[in-house]
Design a protein around this motif. Structure first.
Motif, PDB file in Angstrom:
ATOM      1  N   ALA B  24       0.767  -1.170   0.168  1.00 37.38           N
ATOM      2  CA  ALA B  24       0.018   0.066   0.154  1.00 37.38           C
ATOM      3  C   ALA B  24       0.944   1.303  -0.023  1.00 37.38           C
ATOM      4  O   ALA B  24       2.093   1.093   0.277  1.00 37.38           O
ATOM      5  CB  ALA B  24      -0.770   0.099   1.071  1.00 37.38           C
ATOM      6  N   GLU B  25       0.316   2.338  -0.305  1.00 41.01           N
ATOM      7  CA  GLU B  25       1.018   3.691  -0.358  1.00 41.01           C
ATOM      8  C   GLU B  25       1.922   3.810   0.879  1.00 41.01           C
ATOM      9  O   GLU B  25       1.539   3.593   2.021  1.00 41.01           O
ATOM     10  CB  GLU B  25      -0.038   4.770  -0.398  1.00 41.01           C
ATOM     11  CG  GLU B  25       0.515   6.091  -1.070  1.00 41.01           C
ATOM     12  CD  GLU B  25      -0.534   7.062  -0.949  1.00 41.01           C
ATOM     13  OE1 GLU B  25      -0.234   8.212  -0.895  1.00 41.01           O
ATOM     14  OE2 GLU B  25      -1.615   6.812  -0.890  1.00 41.01           O
ATOM     15  N   THR B  26       3.043   4.433   0.519  1.00 41.62           N
ATOM     16  CA  THR B  26       3.854   4.494   1.872  1.00 41.62           C
ATOM     17  C   THR B  26       3.740   5.896   2.487  1.00 41.62           C
ATOM     18  O   THR B  26       3.422   6.824   1.607  1.00 41.62           O
ATOM     19  CB  THR B  26       5.411   3.951   1.496  1.00 41.62           C
ATOM     20  OG1 THR B  26       5.875   5.093   0.397  1.00 41.62           O
ATOM     21  CG2 THR B  26       5.596   2.942   1.150  1.00 41.62           C
ATOM     22  N   ASP B  27       4.024   5.947   3.599  1.00 39.52           N
ATOM     23  CA  ASP B  27       3.860   7.175   4.535  1.00 39.52           C
ATOM     24  C   ASP B  27       4.941   7.948   4.709  1.00 39.52           C
ATOM     25  O   ASP B  27       5.710   7.505   5.618  1.00 39.52           O
ATOM     26  CB  ASP B  27       2.950   6.928   5.645  1.00 39.52           C
ATOM     27  CG  ASP B  27       2.766   8.242   6.473  1.00 39.52           C
ATOM     28  OD1 ASP B  27       3.026   9.239   6.051  1.00 39.52           O
ATOM     29  OD2 ASP B  27       2.251   7.824   7.779  1.00 39.52           O
ATOM     30  N   PRO B  28       5.585   9.091   3.990  1.00 44.29           N
ATOM     31  CA  PRO B  28       6.764   9.579   4.224  1.00 44.29           C
ATOM     32  C   PRO B  28       6.850  10.458   5.562  1.00 44.29           C
ATOM     33  O   PRO B  28       7.600  10.919   6.287  1.00 44.29           O
ATOM     34  CB  PRO B  28       6.949  10.704   3.175  1.00 44.29           C
ATOM     35  CG  PRO B  28       5.579  10.684   2.568  1.00 44.29           C
ATOM     36  CD  PRO B  28       4.900   9.594   2.929  1.00 44.29           C
ATOM     37  N   SER B  29       5.779  10.640   6.250  1.00 45.17           N
ATOM     38  CA  SER B  29       5.634  11.398   7.448  1.00 45.17           C
ATOM     39  C   SER B  29       5.511  10.473   8.670  1.00 45.17           C
ATOM     40  O   SER B  29       5.560  10.962   9.884  1.00 45.17           O
ATOM     41  CB  SER B  29       4.346  12.243   7.501  1.00 45.17           C
ATOM     42  OG  SER B  29       3.221  11.461   7.677  1.00 45.17           O
ATOM     43  N   LEU B 487      18.300   4.022   9.174  1.00 48.67           N
ATOM     44  CA  LEU B 487      17.072   4.277   9.316  1.00 48.67           C
ATOM     45  C   LEU B 487      16.468   4.725   7.807  1.00 48.67           C
ATOM     46  O   LEU B 487      15.439   4.681   7.792  1.00 48.67           O
ATOM     47  CB  LEU B 487      16.923   5.155  10.326  1.00 48.67           C
ATOM     48  CG  LEU B 487      17.281   4.910  11.902  1.00 48.67           C
ATOM     49  CD1 LEU B 487      17.207   5.997  12.870  1.00 48.67           C
ATOM     50  CD2 LEU B 487      16.189   3.700  12.277  1.00 48.67           C
ATOM     51  N   ARG B 488      17.660   5.374   7.114  1.00 47.09           N
ATOM     52  CA  ARG B 488      17.008   6.314   6.059  1.00 47.09           C
ATOM     53  C   ARG B 488      16.028   5.657   5.149  1.00 47.09           C
ATOM     54  O   ARG B 488      15.296   6.140   4.442  1.00 47.09           O
ATOM     55  CB  ARG B 488      18.016   6.892   5.351  1.00 47.09           C
ATOM     56  CG  ARG B 488      19.199   6.042   4.939  1.00 47.09           C
ATOM     57  CD  ARG B 488      20.212   6.908   4.107  1.00 47.09           C
ATOM     58  NE  ARG B 488      21.381   7.143   5.024  1.00 47.09           N
ATOM     59  CZ  ARG B 488      22.184   8.360   4.509  1.00 47.09           C
ATOM     60  NH1 ARG B 488      21.803   9.077   3.745  1.00 47.09           N
ATOM     61  NH2 ARG B 488      23.088   8.482   5.136  1.00 47.09           N
ATOM     62  N   GLY B 489      16.435   4.314   4.890  1.00 50.44           N
ATOM     63  CA  GLY B 489      15.475   3.687   4.084  1.00 50.44           C
ATOM     64  C   GLY B 489      14.330   2.878   4.429  1.00 50.44           C
ATOM     65  O   GLY B 489      13.496   2.554   3.566  1.00 50.44           O
ATOM     66  N   ILE B 490      14.036   3.091   5.733  1.00 51.95           N
ATOM     67  CA  ILE B 490      12.737   2.329   6.303  1.00 51.95           C
ATOM     68  C   ILE B 490      11.448   3.123   5.746  1.00 51.95           C
ATOM     69  O   ILE B 490      11.198   4.438   6.102  1.00 51.95           O
ATOM     70  CB  ILE B 490      12.904   2.324   7.780  1.00 51.95           C
ATOM     71  CG1 ILE B 490      14.208   1.624   8.267  1.00 51.95           C
ATOM     72  CG2 ILE B 490      11.545   1.436   8.332  1.00 51.95           C
ATOM     73  CD1 ILE B 490      14.555   1.400   9.816  1.00 51.95           C
ATOM     74  N   GLU B 491      10.381   2.303   5.378  1.00 49.85           N
ATOM     75  CA  GLU B 491       9.390   2.525   4.857  1.00 49.85           C
ATOM     76  C   GLU B 491       8.276   2.124   5.712  1.00 49.85           C
ATOM     77  O   GLU B 491       8.196   0.842   5.850  1.00 49.85           O
ATOM     78  CB  GLU B 491       8.950   2.385   3.346  1.00 49.85           C
ATOM     79  CG  GLU B 491       9.939   3.222   2.383  1.00 49.85           C
ATOM     80  CD  GLU B 491       9.800   2.826   0.918  1.00 49.85           C
ATOM     81  OE1 GLU B 491       8.973   3.423   0.219  1.00 49.85           O
ATOM     82  OE2 GLU B 491      10.174   1.968   0.543  1.00 49.85           O
ATOM     83  N   LYS B 492       7.221   2.823   5.975  1.00 48.10           N
ATOM     84  CA  LYS B 492       6.046   2.284   6.663  1.00 48.10           C
ATOM     85  C   LYS B 492       4.809   2.650   5.743  1.00 48.10           C
ATOM     86  O   LYS B 492       4.638   3.859   5.431  1.00 48.10           O
ATOM     87  CB  LYS B 492       5.903   2.951   8.108  1.00 48.10           C
ATOM     88  CG  LYS B 492       5.095   2.258   8.635  1.00 48.10           C
ATOM     89  CD  LYS B 492       4.727   2.946  10.073  1.00 48.10           C
ATOM     90  CE  LYS B 492       3.897   2.345  10.969  1.00 48.10           C
ATOM     91  NZ  LYS B 492       3.463   3.042  12.460  1.00 48.10           N
ATOM     92  N   SER B 493       4.010   1.720   5.383  1.00 47.97           N
ATOM     93  CA  SER B 493       2.770   1.925   4.562  1.00 47.97           C
ATOM     94  C   SER B 493       1.351   2.304   5.395  1.00 47.97           C
ATOM     95  O   SER B 493       1.666   1.975   6.662  1.00 47.97           O
ATOM     96  CB  SER B 493       2.599   0.980   3.522  1.00 47.97           C
ATOM     97  OG  SER B 493       2.378  -0.324   4.470  1.00 47.97           O
ATOM     98  N   LYS B 494       0.514   3.060   4.939  1.00 45.94           N
ATOM     99  CA  LYS B 494      -0.402   3.479   5.791  1.00 45.94           C
ATOM    100  C   LYS B 494      -1.383   2.317   6.190  1.00 45.94           C
ATOM    101  O   LYS B 494      -1.460   1.188   5.390  1.00 45.94           O
ATOM    102  CB  LYS B 494      -1.268   4.478   4.998  1.00 45.94           C
ATOM    103  CG  LYS B 494      -0.435   5.964   5.076  1.00 45.94           C
ATOM    104  CD  LYS B 494      -1.213   6.928   4.171  1.00 45.94           C
ATOM    105  CE  LYS B 494      -0.299   8.185   4.200  1.00 45.94           C
ATOM    106  NZ  LYS B 494      -0.780   9.204   2.889  1.00 45.94           N
TER     107      LYS B 494
END
Lengths: 283, 494
Positions: B24-29, B487-494
């Motif tokens: 799903a769409e990742t959340d840059p915030s 940490l910089r590459g870690i993505e969390k999706s909504k």
């Protein structure tokens, strides 16, 4: 009420029987990797197996033998040293008695764990004997303090004066009058200390200061099963239950013994009650 | 050799997070909530802060001239250009343009000089101090150029510089604060609880894929695992036991990744004393222990069997498990040849924490089959340090060695295990002074082969590096080399 006594006898008897049985028979060899990794309980392995595939039941049974050995050894040692010191302190002159009493208080406050580490450091390494020595020494201070108070009480009795008048020496008086009189109370105290010694042994081997592997002591089993508690809970439950059954049994036994003594009309003073249960040889 | 496909699997897993599965769409915030067992003592890696500070700050808050990547490669970061003189003794570094510290000061050559000198300073407790010893002097001809002159060639200089944080020279005390150039700034540190980081707006490079992270510290592995189970965390950096993983086996909720750590479980002999001064005895003991079975007991189907001290993330890795493969019959024959037809007895100093005691019991059972009796002596970590490491008063011991690129320890005859082979000492010394990476790797590979052939120690297995995350979190490092956690590459999706 003799119910306590009977529960105690059954539980302790069971542990003692298992301990004796291990001398002649075990389900599997102690180091035999007979099953798979962390097998669940089955007919072949009623308590499952550990990470190396060794049978937990076999290890818990060996643990009973170690617990009984350390319990008996430490209690004998502590009882012997403690009684001797206690009687001597009671007979000593005021100044010396005070000094001894203060020393005992300090010894009681000294953590058993530290004592065990000292004993281990002074010997070649941790073993069954260092555990017995450390726990026995810690226990002797507690017994000595109790014996000292009891002996002092007996010494004020008229029959001691009478015995003195009839020309008996202190040695005879000690063995003929003092020890028989205080024996029942000491017995109860020793029984309670036995239970605490079993727990102390488990704590020491949990920390690697007790019997070295592969002799499975309950404390060591608990330590090793800790990381696999989710996968194989029996590894913690089995030695835990065994430990509880023995310690509970001993406490019931001690309670039963005390009831027996109480019914003989030798009620303990609140002070002595406190002395009995106030502290065990644990850090 | 069942571990070869597993290695391939591990490498596959290592690449997977970067491939970015269609989620799903990742959340840059997003703020990534991380759980760890390693709280730093302070925030300065030259002041005895512990491995936790590398995990929290390396490449997150502070950058270095080079970076040790998660796959073991070393790449330039703040150094835009690096040239080496003909004799290999003068290294010239040109710095990246447009880099500013979190305080707003621009990065200059003076900061780099200051930062390297900080590590080399008298009171520095940096573990890398000795590896930077060849440095003779640092000059800064202009703001963008740093010239390091060496006493002797040091091919590992870029690697060793990856451990040196570049700190603003205006910052005096960084034990409780920071001034680095990394993509994150320190947002707060609650001692005993958590470090929070937030993205640095003025970062010179590519923006991180999240807006920050909170690293919460636990003292109990079980509490850490529970926090992840109850969604109080997005990710835990290390799982200590394979049996804790059962809780996370639901792939719709969690991702379990297995990488290669650099943690090696070994039995080190005191190679100075009999019978361990005898190569045949050491080889016999290597062949007498079923390492695959030991690994399975401790890590289930994870981790890998080792044939030497070198893990696959070191460039000079080679599969040497075949050198002294499990073979109790030939072990007995070797013992007889060595003059011990009836075996012998030795004491194994065993640290009192998992997995050492159970490993010791396994060794005892295994070696009994070839006639060797093991007395297990349980000791504390402190005793290990004083008795084994310092006094060298032992026959054999168990230990987990955690360092990256640490095969060089075998080149030091004074090290606690006392391995002393003139060829190995020479090769390891020469390796540092060669001109190219290829020669460096070749020399260390050769040394490693000799060490393995002589069974200098008994290398059992490499721990797996297990990271567990919530299923909607991707892009984290899986090997965690040198305890780093980028940490910089870690993505969390909504």
């Amino acid at each position: 009420m003799k119910r306590n006594l009977w529960i105690g006898i059954v539980l302790v008897g069971l542990n003692a029987a298992v301990a004796l049985l291990t001398l002649v028979w075990l389900p599997y060899g102690p180091a035999e990797m007979a099953g798979g990794r962390l097998s669940p309980p089955s007919w072949a392995h009623p308590a499952g197996t550990d990470r190396l595939g060794r049978d937990y039941l076999t290890q818990v049974m060996i643990g009973a033998r170690i617990a009984m050995t350390v319990g008996i050894g430490a209690t004998l040692l502590g009882g012997l040293i403690g009684t001797t010191l206690g009687v001597l302190a009671a007979f000593a002159r005021r100044g010396l008695d005070d000094a001894l009493a203060a020393t005992l208080d300090i010894l009681i406050a000294f953590p058993t764990l530290l004592l065990a580490m000292l004993v281990v450091a002074a010997s070649d390494g941790a073993s069954l004997w260092t555990a017995i020595l450390a726990i026995g020494l810690a226990m002797s201070a507690i017994i000595a303090r109790l014996v000292r108070i009891l002996t002092k009480r007996v010494l004020t009795q008229d029959y001691i004066t009478a015995a003195r008048c009839s020309g008996l020496g202190w040695g005879r008086i000690t063995f003929a009058h003092i020890l028989p009189n205080i024996f029942p109370t000491i017995l109860v105290a020793l029984a309670l200390q036995f239970g605490l010694a079993v727990i102390a042994e488990a704590s020491l081997s949990y920390l690697g200061l007790g019997t070295p592997p592969p002799n499975a002591s309950w404390g060591q089993l608990l330590q090793q099963a800790q990381s696999t508690v989710f996968r194989a809970p029996m590894g913690v439950i089995a030695p835990g239950l065994a430990l509880v059954s023995l310690v509970l049994g001993i406490n019931f036994l001690a309670d039963g013994l005390r009831d027996l003594i109480d019914s003989d009309g030798e009620a303990l003073t609140p002070d002595e009650d406190l002395e009995l249960g106030v502290k065990g040889p644990l850090p | 050799m069942h571990f070869v496909p597993k290695l391939a699997l591990a490498l596959g897993a290592a690449l997977a997070p970067f491939a970015g599965p269609a989620l799903a769409e990742t959340d840059p915030s997003a703020i990534i909530r991380i759980g760890s067992l390693y709280e730093p003592q302070n925030l300065d890696n030259t002041a005895g802060a512990g491995q936790g500070i590398n995990e929290a700050f390396n490449d997150n808050v502070y950058e270095a001239l080079f970076r040790l990547n998660d796959d073991g490669s070393v790449v330039p970061v703040l150094a835009a250009d690096h040239t080496v003189s003909e004799d290999g003794l003068t290294h010239t570094f040109t710095l990246q343009d447009g880099v500013t510290f979190h305080s707003g000061d621009p990065l200059t050559a003076a900061d780099v000089k200051y930062s390297i000198e900080r590590v080399l300073a008298e009171g520095s407790k940096s573990s890398r101090k000795s590896s930077l010893a060849p440095i003779a002097g640092i000059e800064t001809p202009d703001d963008k150029t740093v010239v390091i002159t060496l006493k002797s060639r040091s091919i590992s200089l870029p690697y060793n510089l990856s451990y040196v944080w570049i700190v603003n020279d205006a910052a005096t005390d960084i034990t409780a604060t920071e001034d680095g150039t990394g993509p994150y700034v320190l947002d707060g540190w609650k001692r005993g609880s958590a470090i929070s980081l937030k993205a640095f707006d003025g970062y010179w490079g590519e923006k991180p894929k999240n807006s920050g992270a909170t690293i919460s510290y636990f003292t109990e592995a079980a509490a850490l695992d529970n926090a992840l189970l109850t969604d109080a965390l997005d990710l835990v950096t290390t799982i200590q036991s394979p049996d804790a993983l059962a809780q996370f086996e639901d792939p719709s909720r969690f991702t379990i990744s297995e990488g290669n750590s650099t943690v090696k479980e070994i039995m080190a002999y005191n190679d100075r004393v009999a019978p361990f001064d005898n190569v045949q005895v050491r080889k016999a003991l290597a062949r007498g222990i079923d390492k695959a079975k030991l690994l399975e007991a401790i890590w289930g189907d994870r981790g890998m069997v080792l044939g030497s001290f070198v893990p696959p993330t070191d460039p000079w890795y080679e599969d040497l498990t075949g050198v002294d493969a499990y073979d109790p019959e030939s072990a007995k024959a070797l013992l007889a040849e060595a003059g011990y037809p009836d075996g012998f007895t030795f004491t194994l100093d065993t640290p009192n924490y998992d997995p050492h005691p159970i490993t010791a019991e396994f060794i005892k059972a295994e070696l009994a089959k070839i006639g060797v009796t093991v007395n297990i002596n349980i000791i504390t970590a402190n005793e290990w340090y004083t008795k084994v490491y310092q006094a060298k008063d032992f026959q054999a011991t168990l230990q987990e060695h955690v360092n990256h690129r640490d095969v060089v320890f075998y080149g030091n005859p004074d090290f606690y295990w006392g391995y002393n082979n003139a060829d190995v000492t020479r090769l390891i010394a020469e390796a540092e002074e060669v001109a190219t990476e290829e020669e460096h790797t070749a020399k260390l590979r050769e040394a490693n082969r000799i060490i393995a052939e002589e069974a200098a120690s008994n290398w059992f297995f490499l721990y797996p590096q297990i990271v567990v995350s919530a299923a909607n979190v991707t892009g984290y490092p899986v090997n965690g080399l040198n305890s780093q956690f980028f940490l910089r590459g870690i993505e969390k999706s909504k």
